[in-house]
Motif scaffolding. Structure first.
Motif, short mmCIF file in Angstrom:
data_model
loop_
_atom_site.label_atom_id
_atom_site.label_comp_id
_atom_site.label_asym_id
_atom_site.label_seq_id
_atom_site.Cartn_x
_atom_site.Cartn_y
_atom_site.Cartn_z
N ASN A 268 0.82 -1.21 0.00
CA ASN A 268 0.00 0.00 0.00
C ASN A 268 0.86 1.26 0.00
N ILE A 269 1.97 1.22 0.75
CA ILE A 269 2.87 2.38 0.78
C ILE A 269 3.52 2.58 -0.59
N SER A 270 3.94 1.49 -1.22
CA SER A 270 4.53 1.59 -2.56
C SER A 270 3.52 2.14 -3.55
N LEU A 271 2.26 1.71 -3.40
CA LEU A 271 1.20 2.21 -4.26
C LEU A 271 1.01 3.72 -4.06
N ALA A 272 1.01 4.15 -2.80
CA ALA A 272 0.81 5.58 -2.50
C ALA A 272 1.99 6.40 -3.01
N ARG A 273 3.22 5.90 -2.85
CA ARG A 273 4.40 6.64 -3.30
C ARG A 273 4.42 6.80 -4.82
N THR A 274 4.08 5.71 -5.52
CA THR A 274 4.06 5.78 -6.99
C THR A 274 3.01 6.76 -7.47
N SER A 275 1.84 6.72 -6.84
CA SER A 275 0.77 7.65 -7.20
C SER A 275 1.19 9.09 -6.91
N ALA A 276 1.94 9.27 -5.80
CA ALA A 276 2.39 10.62 -5.43
C ALA A 276 3.42 11.16 -6.41
N ILE A 277 4.10 10.27 -7.14
CA ILE A 277 5.03 10.73 -8.18
C ILE A 277 4.29 11.04 -9.47
N LEU A 278 3.35 10.15 -9.82
CA LEU A 278 2.65 10.29 -11.10
C LEU A 278 1.80 11.55 -11.16
N MET A 279 0.99 11.79 -10.15
CA MET A 279 0.05 12.90 -10.21
C MET A 279 0.75 14.26 -10.37
N PRO A 280 1.79 14.55 -9.58
CA PRO A 280 2.49 15.84 -9.82
C PRO A 280 3.14 15.90 -11.19
N LEU A 281 3.67 14.78 -11.69
CA LEU A 281 4.29 14.78 -13.02
C LEU A 281 3.26 15.12 -14.09
N LEU A 282 2.08 14.51 -13.98
CA LEU A 282 1.02 14.79 -14.95
C LEU A 282 0.62 16.26 -14.88
N GLU A 283 0.49 16.76 -13.65
CA GLU A 283 0.10 18.17 -13.51
C GLU A 283 1.19 19.09 -14.04
N LEU A 284 2.47 18.74 -13.76
CA LEU A 284 3.58 19.56 -14.24
C LEU A 284 3.62 19.58 -15.76
N ASN A 285 3.43 18.39 -16.38
CA ASN A 285 3.43 18.33 -17.83
C ASN A 285 2.27 19.12 -18.42
N SER A 286 1.11 19.01 -17.76
CA SER A 286 -0.05 19.76 -18.25
C SER A 286 0.23 21.26 -18.20
#
Length: 629
Positions: A268-286
């Motif tokens: 669950n922690i690995s899942l949360a960490r990966t999601s925490a990387i993806l969402m800011p990256l998507l927002e940054l790219n947008s």
């Protein structure tokens, strides 16, 4: 004094076995499968009963997919047109038009949601019906090997994955794809140069989302699998708490449970960490792409290649174009999971029983008469059936036979006691007599008919069983007694219990015959559950009675009350008794002594005792057990 286990080696071995066992299960049960169109077509075949609603849903979905970019375009036009030009009246009517379109979009959204839910529920209902039917038609050999958790998993998690696939994945994907295509068309019409920049950005976002969605999917599946291990371990610990406490394994089991929940937490922690990387990256790219579009759009606007209103419209549409990318990535993942569920569900539904009644099998004649005839009447002779085994061999695994060349004949109305050590083949003979299995070699005759030529239903309707497990269903005591004859009246239920001489024991329960029975008979003692099972058999008025260690849970006083009733029940009926009590052995017309799947002695009690052989030795052991009891 007992000592808590201190060595670490046994604990390590247990943990290793636990991990290996679950890994083996996960290897056999894939959670993701590629899209397979034949499964998709078959799945949508379940929507046929509501084809009109399904077709309307598809139309609503496609229209809504076009309405969403239409709303964005209209907002840009209102801002760039009447609002920028200061035309109040014209702006008012444009806003009214926008509201009309918005309301119609939300109305369609309501029906799309509602019809999708109803469609999904229809598919789930039909699938669960077919799964239950498929499982119920399987022979006993299937249940001998199948895992209960696997069957329940098909009915619950796999079917739920298909529900998501039907009501969400398809229609949400259609809306999102239609939204992207509609936005792309309007953007290309508005300014094709800016549109080419958007098209160049899309693969970057898609690749980024796909890369991380793969990792998110892996962690998500691992989290689900680890949670299944946690719940399975918890269930085992609760069900086996008496053994756990009796062998002082509380600390060891607690350590195993802590490791399982720690694994679950890590995933669950690995899942949360990966999601925490993806969402800011998507927002940054947008945001980066927005900056690029602002620079390019501003430059084109300054040089007269693009109107400011078109730039505003373009940004509204750009958001509609990019927002579905992440959603489509999730839908694709859900679609793959649904494919795995569909494959497992349809594999179970399509499972061909290892054997079934022959096409020319006929019903076993029933001399008990029609429903209008008084039950229990025995026109023309004994009520029981004739049973004959001719050189029968059988094994649950063909390579490991448990019965070897067994032969005997039973006349109608006779009582047969099966005696032998554990594993001698007693239960196997009962399973064959009841046609729960078919012999590998030899013949079994029921009333002179080969058992393969007799329909299973007609045989089972004339058979009554009481087993050591004395299984009861949730419901009242009356419902459980009536299980073999659902049409029986309350008076008949009471009469059957009264014939056993135990109606007072049933009435002594908190609500008498209306006492609620919990899961697997919870709330009743072993003896009370046994009495209910005896009453169930009595009410069924069978021609063939099977008692598989049926009095093992009855105390001596209660058994004494049952013996007279049992003699009444068995009178004129053919009965097979796996006996662990002296009375049932002594009263049997024929005793078959089994050893390693062979009949080594046969005869009545007196004949076998006079031989002073294997039976006499077993009987001496029974006497000692009864004396101690």
């Amino acid at each position: 004094m007992k000592r808590a286990p201190s060595p670490q080696a046994p604990e390590s071995r247990l943990r290793q076995q636990l991990v290996v066992g679950h890994a083996r299960d996960e290897e056999n049960e894939e959670l993701r499968r590629p899209l397979q169109w034949h499964l998709i077509r078959r799945l949508f075949g379940y929507t046929t009963p509501v084809a009109g609603k399904r077709n309307a849903l598809i139309v609503f979905t496609l229209v809504r997919a076009l309405q969403l970019p239409g709303l964005a375009w209209l907002v840009g036009e209102i801002i760039a047109g009447p609002i920028a030009g200061g035309e109040v009246t014209r702006a008012f009517w444009w806003v009214v038009g926008y509201l009309v379109l918005a309301v119609s979009t939300d109305v369609l959204f309501h029906f799309r949601q509602r019809y999708a839910q109803e469609l999904g529920e229809m598919v789930v209902t039909l699938l669960r019906r077919d799964i239950f039917t498929a499982v119920a038609r399987q022979p006993m050999a299937f249940f001998h090997r199948a895992k209960l958790g696997s069957i329940i998993g098909r009915m619950t998690s796999d079917v739920q994955a298909l529900r998501v696939g039907i009501q969400d994945v398809l229609f949400v994907s259609l809306v999102q794809c239609g939204q992207m295509l509609g936005a792309a068309a309007v953007m290309a019409f508005t300014d094709w140069v800016m549109f080419l920049v958007v098209v160049a950005m899309a693969p970057v976002l898609w690749a980024l989302n796909r890369h991380f969605s793969g990792r998110l999917s892996a962690y998500s599946r691992a989290s689900q699998a680890s949670f299944s291990r946690v719940t399975a371990n918890l269930a085992e610990s609760v069900n086996g708490i008496r053994v756990t406490q009796g062998f002082v394994r509380e600390d060891l089991n607690a350590g195993l449970f802590r490791e399982l929940i720690a694994d679950h937490a890590r995933y669950n922690i690995s899942l949360a960490r990966t999601s925490a990387i993806l969402m800011p990256l998507l927002e940054l790219n947008s945001q980066f792409f927005v900056a690029v579009l602002l620079l390019l759009g501003g430059w084109r606007s300054f040089h007269g290649y693009m109107e400011v209103g078109d730039l505003i419209t373009f940004f509204f549409l750009t958001n509609l174009f990019f927002s579905p990318i992440q959603t489509l990535g999730r839908m694709f993942e859900q679609a793959l999971i649904a494919m795995a569920g569909a494959e497992r569900v349809f594999r179970l539904i399509d499972r061909v029983p290892e054997w079934r009644d022959a096409a020319d099998a006929e019903a076993l004649p029933d001399p008990r008469g029609t429903k209008e005839t008084a039950r229990g009447a025995t026109p023309g002779g004994p009520l029981g059936v004739a049973v004959e085994f001719r050189n029968v061999s059988f094994g649950y695994d063909v390579a490991k036979p448990v019965l070897h060349d067994v032969s005997f004949a039973v006349a109608p109305g006779q009582s047969i006691a099966l005696v032998g050590h554990t594993g001698s083949g007693k239960s196997s003979i009962i399973n064959l007599v009841g046609k729960f299995y078919l012999p590998d070699a030899g013949r079994i005759l029921i009333d002179g008919r080969e058992i393969r030529a007799v329909t299973s239903e007609s045989l089972h309707r004339q058979m009554g069983m009481v087993t050591q497990q004395n299984f009861l269903f949730s419901g009242t005591v009356r419902d459980n007694i009536r299980h073999g004859r659902p049409e029986a009246s309350d008076a008949e239920v009471r009469a059957a219990t009264d014939a056993l001489g135990c109606v007072d024991l049933i009435e002594a329960l908190p609500q008498g015959f209306d006492t609620e029975v919990g899961e697997r008979g919870a709330g009743l003692s072993l003896g009370q559950r046994q009495l209910v099972c005896f009453a169930r058999a009595m009410l069924a008025d069978p021609r063939l009675v099977i008692l598989d260690e049926a009095t093992s849970a009855i105390d001596a006083i209660t058994e004494e009350r049952l013996q007279a009733a049992l003699r009444t029940l068995l009178a004129g009926r053919t009965s097979f008794v796996v006996a662990h009590r002296l009375s049932t052995i002594r009263d049997a017309d024929l005793v078959l002594v089994l050893d390693r799947g062979r009949v080594i002695e046969r005869g009545n009690h007196a004949e076998l005792m006079s031989c002073r052989g294997h039976y006499a030795a077993l009987y001496a052991q029974f006497v000692q057990v009864d004396d101690r009891g």
